[in-house]
Design an enzyme around this catalytic site. Structure first.
Site, PDB file in Angstrom:
ATOM      1  N   TYR A  50      27.541 101.380  60.980  1.00  0.00           N
ATOM      2  CA  TYR A  50      27.351 102.836  60.950  1.00  0.00           C
ATOM      3  C   TYR A  50      26.150 103.245  61.804  1.00  0.00           C
ATOM      4  CZ  TYR A  50      26.001 107.474  59.454  1.00  0.00           C
ATOM      5  OH  TYR A  50      25.634 108.800  59.469  1.00  0.00           O
ATOM      6  N   TYR A 155      23.523 122.016  61.485  1.00  0.00           N
ATOM      7  CA  TYR A 155      24.801 122.132  62.176  1.00  0.00           C
ATOM      8  C   TYR A 155      25.346 123.517  61.853  1.00  0.00           C
ATOM      9  CZ  TYR A 155      25.316 117.157  63.401  1.00  0.00           C
ATOM     10  OH  TYR A 155      25.173 115.916  63.955  1.00  0.00           O
ATOM     11  N   HIS A 303      23.188 112.652  72.052  1.00  0.00           N
ATOM     12  CA  HIS A 303      23.456 112.263  70.672  1.00  0.00           C
ATOM     13  C   HIS A 303      23.411 110.737  70.529  1.00  0.00           C
ATOM     14  CE1 HIS A 303      24.721 114.630  67.054  1.00  0.00           C
ATOM     15  NE2 HIS A 303      24.965 113.430  66.568  1.00  0.00           N
TER      16      HIS A 303
HETATM   17  C1  LIG Z   1      23.097 107.246  62.000  1.00  0.00           C
HETATM   18  C2  LIG Z   1      22.860 108.452  62.858  1.00  0.00           C
HETATM   19  C3  LIG Z   1      23.161 109.707  62.365  1.00  0.00           C
HETATM   20  C4  LIG Z   1      22.920 110.843  63.145  1.00  0.00           C
HETATM   21  N1  LIG Z   1      23.154 112.092  62.612  1.00  0.00           N
HETATM   22  C5  LIG Z   1      22.778 113.198  63.299  1.00  0.00           C
HETATM   23  C6  LIG Z   1      22.841 114.479  62.695  1.00  0.00           C
HETATM   24  O1  LIG Z   1      23.242 114.633  61.537  1.00  0.00           O
HETATM   25  N2  LIG Z   1      22.438 115.552  63.447  1.00  0.00           N
HETATM   26  C7  LIG Z   1      21.997 115.435  64.738  1.00  0.00           C
HETATM   27  O2  LIG Z   1      21.632 116.434  65.374  1.00  0.00           O
HETATM   28  N3  LIG Z   1      21.923 114.212  65.323  1.00  0.00           N
HETATM   29  C8  LIG Z   1      22.288 113.104  64.639  1.00  0.00           C
HETATM   30  N4  LIG Z   1      22.166 111.867  65.221  1.00  0.00           N
HETATM   31  C9  LIG Z   1      21.669 111.766  66.598  1.00  0.00           C
HETATM   32  C10 LIG Z   1      20.150 111.653  66.641  1.00  0.00           C
HETATM   33  O3  LIG Z   1      19.534 112.841  66.213  1.00  0.00           O
HETATM   34  C11 LIG Z   1      19.653 111.356  68.046  1.00  0.00           C
HETATM   35  O4  LIG Z   1      20.138 112.321  68.941  1.00  0.00           O
HETATM   36  C12 LIG Z   1      20.052 109.962  68.535  1.00  0.00           C
HETATM   37  O5  LIG Z   1      20.039 109.029  67.502  1.00  0.00           O
HETATM   38  C13 LIG Z   1      19.100 109.520  69.634  1.00  0.00           C
HETATM   39  O6  LIG Z   1      19.499 108.312  70.204  1.00  0.00           O
HETATM   40  P1  LIG Z   1      18.947 106.870  69.759  1.00  0.00           P
HETATM   41  O7  LIG Z   1      19.643 106.551  68.482  1.00  0.00           O
HETATM   42  O8  LIG Z   1      19.356 105.990  70.882  1.00  0.00           O
HETATM   43  O9  LIG Z   1      17.473 107.000  69.582  1.00  0.00           O
HETATM   44  C14 LIG Z   1      22.406 110.717  64.459  1.00  0.00           C
HETATM   45  C15 LIG Z   1      22.099 109.433  64.947  1.00  0.00           C
HETATM   46  C16 LIG Z   1      22.316 108.320  64.169  1.00  0.00           C
HETATM   47  C17 LIG Z   1      21.939 106.967  64.713  1.00  0.00           C
END
Ligand SMILES: Cc1cc2nc3c(=O)[nH]c(=O)nc-3n(C[C@H](O)[C@H](O)[C@H](O)COP(=O)(O)O)c2cc1C
Length: 418
Positions: A50, A155, A303
């Site tokens: 996940y 969101y 993302h």
């Molecule tokens: C497990 C997980 C859940 C995430 N859920 C959200 C979320 O709910 N809202 C959001 O804006 N970004 C979400 N993201 C994206 C992160 O905010 C971010 O953009 C991203 O993890 C950055 O990249 P990196 O994982 O390589 O550091 C999620 C990332 C991960 C790893």
């Protein structure tokens, strides 16, 4: 409510290398890559997949990493004699370093209780912590744990004239959240193959394989015992009183849909009087649009490669976006950040700060509650040594370095218009 007058004071210089616990952990986990390797063995497989899995065949994740690795910075010597400072001011608050925790939904799936450990680590080190709307912890609880560093991500919840979204913003304001972040880059739902393959579905129903994985991970099981099943704390008040976790999850799916339109961003801008940030920008024309709507900051992001492959890495579009924004808004970046050097690369190319997601979860997976703090400490320590090694005394000096950025994205004039 928290006394905001205290928040304007500069953060005291934070030096992980003075902390014996950091030094001890550093011997076992000297980089984030070591934490990732350990996390893979330490948490149940579904939890790792996940957190670690991206869209498609993880091509976006790999591109984010390679794009950062490819940035070359030419050092200047003969100047630095003292340890450089990396503290910054963002939206009128002082932080120890330009690194923050990106918003994440469901981090408690990776390690039960994750939200509170992430928040506490950010508060202790004084770096921004962004609570995700679909995290387990409520914004009220987050404000108790991380009063000085709390940002909140939304969101789109558009039903009933955005009643829920606006109410969430009201709740955030009431508990002193300083920055509201609107995520724009999830216009449709996508699936991640690695999640599908381990049975992560919605509604979430743990199968026998998952239960076996939990039983084989004593640390995880202990934390699950202490914190219980992950919940959607922020949205629970809007679902039926009697709703269980899966019913709330169902409710969340029904309520949330599509990404904010520009009109909707403008409506939030009207209501939210504090700094407003839009996350998920990759095109200079969209950055321009944010500025024209009075948005205070943008996060250049794909993302973390979790939504779709084939997008540019944020670091490669950053210079064009910084040029388009021209100092009229704060520009931040995430996606692929795994070290203090990556943060330094982003700052050198014009970002005011960088955020990470997966790196903090690898820390949690490897070390449990101590993990997020170790990741922050690692990044700050690496940042300080990178700044010094490059011959800079402070972050601003990085901007005058000579930089090779072979894959910088060149936008064709006129193509961004819709
Ligand atoms: C497990 C997980 C859940 C995430 N859920 C959200 C979320 O709910 N809202 C959001 O804006 N970004 C979400 N993201 C994206 C992160 O905010 C971010 O953009 C991203 O993890 C950055 O990249 P990196 O994982 O390589 O550091 C999620 C990332 C991960 C790893």
């Amino acid at each position: 409510m928290h006394d905001t007058t205290a928040l304007a004071r500069p953060a005291a210089a934070y030096t992980p290398a003075d902390n014996p616990r950091f030094l001890k952990l550093h011997r076992r986990f000297p980089t984030v890559a070591y934490l990732r390797r350990h996390a893979r063995r330490h948490v149940p497989r579904f939890a790792f997949e996940y957190l670690d899995g991206g869209a498609g065949a993880d091509g976006g994740i790999a591109r984010n990493w390679h794009a950062l690795d490819a940035i070359e910075l030419v050092p200047r010597y003969g100047v630095t004699t003292t340890l450089p400072r990396v503290d910054i001011e963002l939206f009128g608050r002082y932080y120890s370093a330009p690194i923050g925790v990106a918003p994440m939904g469901g981090p408690s799936l990776v390690w039960p209780g994750a939200d509170q450990y992430l928040a506490a680590a950010a508060q202790r080190a004084r770096v921004p912590y962004t609570l995700g709307l679909v995290a387990g912890m409520t914004v009220e609880r987050a404000a108790e744990i991380a009063p000085d560093v709390l940002w909140f991500q939304l969101y789109r919840c558009s039903r009933n004239e955005h009643a829920i979204g606006f109410d969430l913003a009201r709740r955030a304001e009431a508990v002193g959240v300083q920055v509201l972040v609107l995520t724009l880059d999830v216009p449709v739902r996508t699936t991640r193959p690695r999640e599908v393959a381990v049975g992560i579905t919605s509604p979430f129903r743990p199968d026998l394989r998952m239960l076996a994985g939990i039983l084989a991970s004593p640390g995880y099981l202990g934390s699950l015992w202490r914190h219980g099943q992950p919940r959607f704390g922020n949205l629970k008040p809007y679902a039926a009183d009697t709703a269980d976790v899966n019913e709330v999850a169902d409710f969340v799916r029904r309520e949330m849909g599509g990404a904010f339109t520009w009109d909707e961003v403008a409506r939030y801008r009207e209501r939210w009087k504090r700094p407003l940030v839009v996350k998920g920008i990759l095109h200079p024309a969209d950055a321009e649009k944010c500025v024209s709507l009075g948005v205070d900051g943008i996060v250049v992001s794909n993302h973390g490669g979790r939504q779709i492959e084939g997008l540019p890495a944020p670091i490669d579009v950053l210079p064009a976006i910084v040029a388009a924004v021209g100092g009229r808004a704060t520009v931040m970046l995430d996606s692929g950040v795994r070290s203090g050097l990556d943060v330094v690369r982003a700052v050198a190319l014009g970002a005011d700060a960088a955020f990470a997601g997966k790196a903090f979860l690898w820390g949690l997976g490897a070390l449990g509650p101590e993990g997020p703090a170790h990741v922050i400490d690692l990044m700050i320590d690496e940042m300080k040594s990178a700044v010094g090694q490059l011959g800079a005394l402070r972050l601003n000096d990085l901007r005058s370095l000579d930089i090779r950025h072979k894959n910088a994205f060149r936008f064709e004039p006129g193509k961004g218009s819709k």
